[in-house]
Design a protein around this motif. Structure first.
Motif, short mmCIF file in Angstrom:
data_model
loop_
_atom_site.label_atom_id
_atom_site.label_comp_id
_atom_site.label_asym_id
_atom_site.label_seq_id
_atom_site.Cartn_x
_atom_site.Cartn_y
_atom_site.Cartn_z
N MET A 179 0.82 -1.21 0.00
CA MET A 179 0.00 0.00 0.00
C MET A 179 0.86 1.26 0.00
N TYR A 180 1.84 1.32 0.91
CA TYR A 180 2.65 2.53 1.04
C TYR A 180 3.60 2.71 -0.14
N THR A 181 3.89 1.64 -0.87
CA THR A 181 4.72 1.76 -2.07
C THR A 181 3.93 2.33 -3.24
N ARG A 182 2.69 1.93 -3.36
CA ARG A 182 1.89 2.32 -4.53
C ARG A 182 1.09 3.58 -4.32
N TRP A 183 0.73 3.89 -3.08
CA TRP A 183 -0.09 5.06 -2.80
C TRP A 183 0.65 6.04 -1.90
N PRO A 184 0.41 7.33 -2.02
CA PRO A 184 0.98 8.28 -1.05
C PRO A 184 0.41 8.01 0.33
N THR A 185 1.10 8.48 1.37
CA THR A 185 0.75 8.14 2.74
C THR A 185 -0.69 8.47 3.07
N GLU A 186 -1.16 9.65 2.67
CA GLU A 186 -2.51 10.07 3.04
C GLU A 186 -3.58 9.21 2.38
N GLN A 187 -3.26 8.57 1.25
CA GLN A 187 -4.21 7.66 0.60
C GLN A 187 -4.04 6.23 1.09
N ALA A 188 -2.81 5.86 1.48
CA ALA A 188 -2.56 4.48 1.92
C ALA A 188 -3.07 4.23 3.33
N TRP A 189 -2.94 5.22 4.23
CA TRP A 189 -3.27 4.99 5.63
C TRP A 189 -4.71 4.53 5.84
N PRO A 190 -5.74 5.14 5.19
CA PRO A 190 -7.10 4.61 5.39
C PRO A 190 -7.24 3.14 4.99
N ARG A 191 -6.49 2.71 3.97
CA ARG A 191 -6.54 1.31 3.56
C ARG A 191 -5.83 0.42 4.58
N VAL A 192 -4.73 0.93 5.14
CA VAL A 192 -3.97 0.15 6.10
C VAL A 192 -4.68 0.09 7.45
N ARG A 193 -5.38 1.16 7.80
CA ARG A 193 -5.95 1.30 9.15
C ARG A 193 -6.92 0.17 9.48
N TRP A 194 -7.87 -0.12 8.58
CA TRP A 194 -8.84 -1.15 8.94
C TRP A 194 -8.21 -2.54 8.92
N ARG A 195 -7.15 -2.72 8.13
CA ARG A 195 -6.43 -3.99 8.17
C ARG A 195 -5.68 -4.14 9.50
N LEU A 196 -5.21 -3.02 10.03
CA LEU A 196 -4.55 -3.05 11.34
C LEU A 196 -5.55 -3.41 12.44
N VAL A 197 -6.77 -2.91 12.34
CA VAL A 197 -7.80 -3.26 13.32
C VAL A 197 -8.07 -4.76 13.28
N LEU A 198 -8.17 -5.32 12.08
CA LEU A 198 -8.38 -6.77 11.96
C LEU A 198 -7.22 -7.55 12.56
N LEU A 199 -6.00 -7.08 12.33
CA LEU A 199 -4.82 -7.75 12.89
C LEU A 199 -4.87 -7.75 14.41
N LEU A 200 -5.14 -6.61 15.01
CA LEU A 200 -5.19 -6.53 16.47
C LEU A 200 -6.28 -7.43 17.04
N ALA A 201 -7.43 -7.49 16.36
CA ALA A 201 -8.51 -8.36 16.82
C ALA A 201 -8.09 -9.83 16.73
N ALA A 202 -7.44 -10.22 15.63
CA ALA A 202 -7.02 -11.62 15.47
C ALA A 202 -5.97 -11.99 16.51
N VAL A 203 -4.99 -11.09 16.74
CA VAL A 203 -3.95 -11.36 17.74
C VAL A 203 -4.57 -11.50 19.12
N ALA A 204 -5.54 -10.64 19.44
CA ALA A 204 -6.21 -10.71 20.75
C ALA A 204 -6.90 -12.07 20.93
#
Length: 401
Positions: free
Chosen positions: A86-111
């Protein structure tokens, strides 16, 4: 051999992570570099933990503690791979919304993994969980969540890598394809884990892979060991080959400049789309030339720059009467462009006849590269206005009526 392979991959990942961390401050794309370091560190810990000697050492202190550590690191690495893409293909301000919800899923799975692992179990946790699902449903939940998140992240990775490879330079293209194949095998691994869980729950089977303790002494000692050890080993080899190909691309194909150009294209896209929709005639002049080098990102960026500038010239009669008197902050410029587009689309009569030189301020005295950077700032502010739901149409009646 399996243990040696795991340790070799772990050492290589640690060495690469140390090298990247040393250069982190000077990285032109720090979010991507951070995601890359996260992948390498998580992979190093995961593969070192998955080696049988390491698991035996950890089990002396916490039964199957190496399993939960390795599984968590595998999920973190899978998340990091997607974030890096994501961060390679999109600028940070466009990549972060895409990364953010994937991070939420990761934290939920780890929990879920941590809670279900430390939940009281009616059976001792030794070796593989495959023979324990019928006796302990919490372990079935553990494996199901692990396999679902891993499979989802790897499918995401395969899709993004295959799309990215279409327009990539040769070495990067092959590297991405190797990584995509590794992702496909990883998805097959996750699917096989789910299939084993379902089969054990339906049949009540307590069959273990490997020996009686559920420990594999050979990477391909039966189906269970192939899934648990041999399959990840093959995936590791493909990952190493793909990373080497991408490293060659970085050194031989100007990868940093090429990806920076891609991010510039994406950053300009919201502004470009709005302008070319308002004045579509700016696109007609260059359409016939697009078949020349459709994969050349710098050529596409140059054309996009020209079309934006031509569009702004055609929109200049709809701007405020004296744009030279305005402090040309990027946010102010974005607001003026949005109002001009809204006025043009609403059919409001032009208010003024702005000279071309006035419209280019303050970038008229700058070179093409600097002017493109200025337009990227304006495009970022323009996209932010759109996300905040502040189109100029609501204000154009008062400004232009």
């Amino acid at each position: 051999m399996a243990a040696a392979l795991f340790y070799l991959v772990a050492l290589a990942a640690l060495a690469a992570a140390a090298l990247r961390l040393a250069r982190l401050r000077t990285s032109p794309n720090r979010p991507a570099a951070q995601a890359y370091c996260l992948i390498l560190i998580a992979m190093a810990v995961a593969f070192a933990t998955m080696a049988t000697p390491t698991q035996a050492w950890i089990n002396r202190h916490l039964l199957d503690g190496g399993k939960v550590l390795g599984n968590v690191c595998a999920l973190i690495a899978a998340f990091g791979v997607v974030a890096l893409n994501m961060y390679t293909r999109w600028p940070t301000e466009q990549a972060w919304p895409r990364v953010r919800w994937r991070l939420v899923l990761l934290l939920a799975a780890v929990a879920v993994l941590v809670v279900t692992f430390f939940w009281p179990h009616p059976v001792p946790l030794t070796g593989s969980f495959d023979g324990l699902y019928a006796r302990d449903p919490s372990l079935a939940l553990y494996t199901t969540v692990y396999a679902l998140y891993l499979g989802h992240a790897l499918l995401d990775h395969v899709r993004l890598s295959w799309q990215f490879a279409r327009s990539a330079p040769p070495f990067l293209r092959w590297g991405l394809r190797l990584l995509a194949v590794a992702g496909v095998l990883g998805v097959a691994y996750a699917a096989s884990k789910l299939a084993i869980v379902v089969q054990r729950l339906i049949t009540g089977s307590t069959e273990q892979p490997g020996n009686e303790a559920g420990v594999c002494h050979s990477a391909f000692d039966g189906v269970g060991c192939t899934v648990a050890v041999g399959g990840p080993g093959i995936v590791a080899l493909l990952i190493v080959a793909g990373v080497v190909a991408c490293a060659f691309s970085a050194r031989l194909e100007g990868l940093a400049q090429w990806t920076a150009t891609l991010r510039s294209l994406r950053r300009l896209e919201p502004l470009w789309r709005a302008i070319t929709k308002a004045v579509p005639e700016v696109r007609s002049a260059g359409i016939a030339d697009e078949s020349g080098q459709p994969r050349e990102a710098s050529w596409r960026l140059e054309r996009r720059y020209v079309e934006i500038r031509d569009g702004l010239l055609l929109l200049s009669p709809y701007r405020t009467p004296d744009p030279t008197a305005v402090d040309h902050d990027a946010a102010v410029e974005a607001a003026m462009i949005a109002e001009a587009i809204a006025a043009k689309q609403a059919g409001v009569p032009p208010r003024n006849d702005v000279p071309a030189a006035a419209l280019a301020a303050p970038s008229a005295e700058l070179g093409l590269e600097d002017d493109t950077a200025w337009l990227e700032e304006v495009a970022t502010e323009f996209a932010a206005r759109t996300r905040r739901g502040r189109p100029a149409a609501a204000r154009q009646e008062g400004a232009f009526s």
